[in-house]
Design a protein around this motif. Structure first.
Motif, short mmCIF file in Angstrom:
data_model
loop_
_atom_site.label_atom_id
_atom_site.label_comp_id
_atom_site.label_asym_id
_atom_site.label_seq_id
_atom_site.Cartn_x
_atom_site.Cartn_y
_atom_site.Cartn_z
N TYR A 1 9.80 16.47 -14.70
CA TYR A 1 9.09 15.62 -15.65
C TYR A 1 9.50 14.06 -15.42
CZ TYR A 1 6.81 19.70 -17.72
OH TYR A 1 6.20 20.68 -18.01
N ALA A 2 8.72 13.10 -15.76
CA ALA A 2 9.09 11.60 -16.21
C ALA A 2 8.40 11.53 -17.34
CB ALA A 2 8.26 10.72 -15.03
N ALA A 3 9.46 10.88 -18.22
CA ALA A 3 8.71 10.71 -19.55
C ALA A 3 9.19 9.33 -20.28
CB ALA A 3 9.58 11.51 -20.62
N THR A 4 8.33 8.62 -21.04
CA THR A 4 8.44 7.54 -21.57
C THR A 4 8.66 7.59 -23.02
OG1 THR A 4 6.26 6.72 -21.83
CG2 THR A 4 7.60 6.04 -19.56
N VAL A 5 9.82 7.07 -23.68
CA VAL A 5 9.96 7.21 -24.97
C VAL A 5 10.07 5.74 -25.65
CG1 VAL A 5 10.98 8.70 -26.99
CG2 VAL A 5 10.80 9.51 -24.57
N VAL A 6 9.24 5.42 -26.68
CA VAL A 6 9.46 4.28 -27.51
C VAL A 6 9.83 4.62 -28.85
CG1 VAL A 6 8.30 2.29 -28.13
CG2 VAL A 6 7.81 3.04 -25.81
N GLU B 1 16.67 24.76 -18.66
CA GLU B 1 15.21 25.09 -18.36
C GLU B 1 14.59 24.05 -17.65
OE1 GLU B 1 14.80 26.90 -22.48
OE2 GLU B 1 12.65 26.46 -21.88
N LEU B 2 15.20 22.60 -18.11
CA LEU B 2 14.46 21.47 -17.72
C LEU B 2 15.31 20.99 -16.55
CD1 LEU B 2 12.22 19.82 -17.83
CD2 LEU B 2 13.17 18.58 -19.78
N HIS B 3 14.95 21.14 -15.42
CA HIS B 3 15.85 20.38 -14.06
C HIS B 3 15.82 19.00 -13.99
CE1 HIS B 3 18.17 20.69 -10.25
NE2 HIS B 3 17.04 19.94 -9.81
N ALA B 4 14.73 18.57 -14.30
CA ALA B 4 14.79 17.02 -13.95
C ALA B 4 13.95 16.24 -15.03
CB ALA B 4 14.28 16.62 -12.70
N LEU B 5 14.45 15.35 -15.73
CA LEU B 5 13.65 14.63 -16.66
C LEU B 5 13.93 12.90 -16.34
CD1 LEU B 5 11.72 14.36 -19.00
CD2 LEU B 5 13.57 14.55 -20.43
N ALA B 6 12.80 12.08 -15.77
CA ALA B 6 13.25 10.86 -15.45
C ALA B 6 12.79 10.26 -16.69
CB ALA B 6 12.45 10.58 -14.39
N LEU B 7 13.79 9.54 -17.34
CA LEU B 7 13.35 8.97 -18.79
C LEU B 7 13.35 7.39 -18.54
CD1 LEU B 7 16.00 10.64 -21.09
CD2 LEU B 7 13.53 10.69 -21.24
N GLN B 8 12.34 6.96 -19.43
CA GLN B 8 12.22 5.36 -19.61
C GLN B 8 12.03 5.25 -21.13
OE1 GLN B 8 11.60 2.50 -17.73
NE2 GLN B 8 11.96 3.77 -15.68
N THR B 9 13.33 4.71 -21.36
CA THR B 9 13.23 4.66 -23.00
C THR B 9 13.40 3.12 -23.56
OG1 THR B 9 15.53 4.74 -22.85
CG2 THR B 9 14.56 6.77 -23.22
N SER B 10 12.69 2.79 -24.56
CA SER B 10 12.92 1.40 -25.05
C SER B 10 12.50 1.29 -26.63
CB SER B 10 11.60 0.57 -24.24
OG SER B 10 10.45 1.28 -24.52
N ALA B 11 12.84 0.40 -27.21
CA ALA B 11 12.46 0.07 -28.54
C ALA B 11 11.38 -0.52 -28.64
CB ALA B 11 13.48 -0.80 -29.28
N PRO B 12 10.38 -0.49 -29.65
CA PRO B 12 8.90 -1.18 -29.69
C PRO B 12 9.15 -2.69 -29.64
CG PRO B 12 9.39 0.07 -31.84
CD PRO B 12 10.69 0.46 -30.69
N GLU B 13 8.42 -3.44 -29.15
CA GLU B 13 8.63 -4.90 -29.07
C GLU B 13 8.52 -5.45 -30.38
OE1 GLU B 13 9.24 -4.28 -25.57
OE2 GLU B 13 9.33 -6.57 -26.38
N ASP C 1 18.41 8.15 -12.80
CA ASP C 1 17.52 7.18 -13.11
C ASP C 1 18.18 5.77 -13.64
OD1 ASP C 1 17.99 8.48 -15.32
OD2 ASP C 1 16.19 9.28 -15.81
N ILE C 2 19.13 5.97 -14.25
CA ILE C 2 19.84 4.80 -15.14
C ILE C 2 20.27 3.81 -13.66
CG2 ILE C 2 21.62 3.93 -16.19
CD1 ILE C 2 21.08 5.94 -18.50
N VAL C 3 20.87 4.58 -12.80
CA VAL C 3 21.61 3.71 -11.82
C VAL C 3 20.68 3.16 -10.87
CG1 VAL C 3 22.91 3.91 -9.54
CG2 VAL C 3 23.85 5.04 -11.70
N THR C 4 19.45 3.86 -10.72
CA THR C 4 18.41 3.22 -10.03
C THR C 4 17.71 2.17 -10.82
OG1 THR C 4 17.86 5.61 -9.21
CG2 THR C 4 15.95 4.00 -8.76
#
Lengths: 77, 111
Positions: free
Chosen positions: A33-38, A65-77, B86-89
């Motif tokens: 999965y890829a997930a973005t979390v703000v 269970e979860l092999h791959a989770l590409a994460l994009q995390t950020s705080a709200p603007e 993903d962080i390194v990328t």
């Protein structure tokens, strides 16, 4: 050995009630999965710390269970 | 009693300025995410040492406990955990990886 997207979202939101979460199933196999979390919880934290918060929310499923989770995390603007 | 493998890890990340714990080897990565980090480091012309967690079950679990990070690959620069694939990328694309390496005194040949 897979996890439905809504379960991932529920776990993250349980730990981060204010989080806006979007999840994309990369491979259609429930394992990549890829997930973005703000969330305001991320404010002032390094990227590694932010990801660690999300991994902790997933209570040990990450890497098992979860092999791959590409994460994009950020705080709200 | 700390995890015995922690001493081994600590020694590795101290002795090697750029240390990559990965699945497989730099020549034969056995996971797409590990391969990507190898590509990035090679592209930047940064010398690095690797450890193959697939050949060492104790290390495979120990490294995750050591950094409280559940997955491999894991990149360490001057003994400090930088991140996974993903962080390194992300850092590579933003130029932050080059800045971090240079800031820690690791020469970067490529861009």
């Amino acid at each position: 050995m897979a996890m439905p997207a809504n379960e991932i979202e529920a776990l993250i939101k349980a730990a981060l009630p204010d989080a806006q979460v979007t999840i994309e199933d990369l491979a259609g196999d429930g394992d990549h999965y890829a997930a973005t979390v703000v969330s305001a919880m991320f404010r002032g934290k390094s990227r590694v710390q932010q990801h660690q918060i999300v991994y902790a929310a997933l209570r040990g499923r990450m890497g098992g269970e979860l092999h791959a989770l590409a994460l994009q995390t950020s705080a709200p603007e | 009693m700390a995890n015995p493998v922690f001493e081994r890890i600590q020694a590795d990340i101290t002795a090697n300025p750029v240390m990559l714990y990965m699945k497989g080897t730099a020549m034969f990565p056995q996971c797409g995410f590990s391969a990507r980090v190898v590509q990035i480091l090679s592209h930047m012309g940064v010398p690095f040492k690797t450890a193959n967690v697939l050949e060492d079950a104790e290390l495979r679990d120990g490294i995750k406990e050591f950094s409280s990070w559940p997955t491999v690959p894991q990149l360490y620069v001057k003994g400090e955990f930088v991140g996974g694939c993903d962080i390194v990328t992300e850092m590579f694309q933003s130029g932050e990886l080059k800045a971090t390496l240079e800031e820690k005194g690791v020469p970067v040949a490529g861009e």
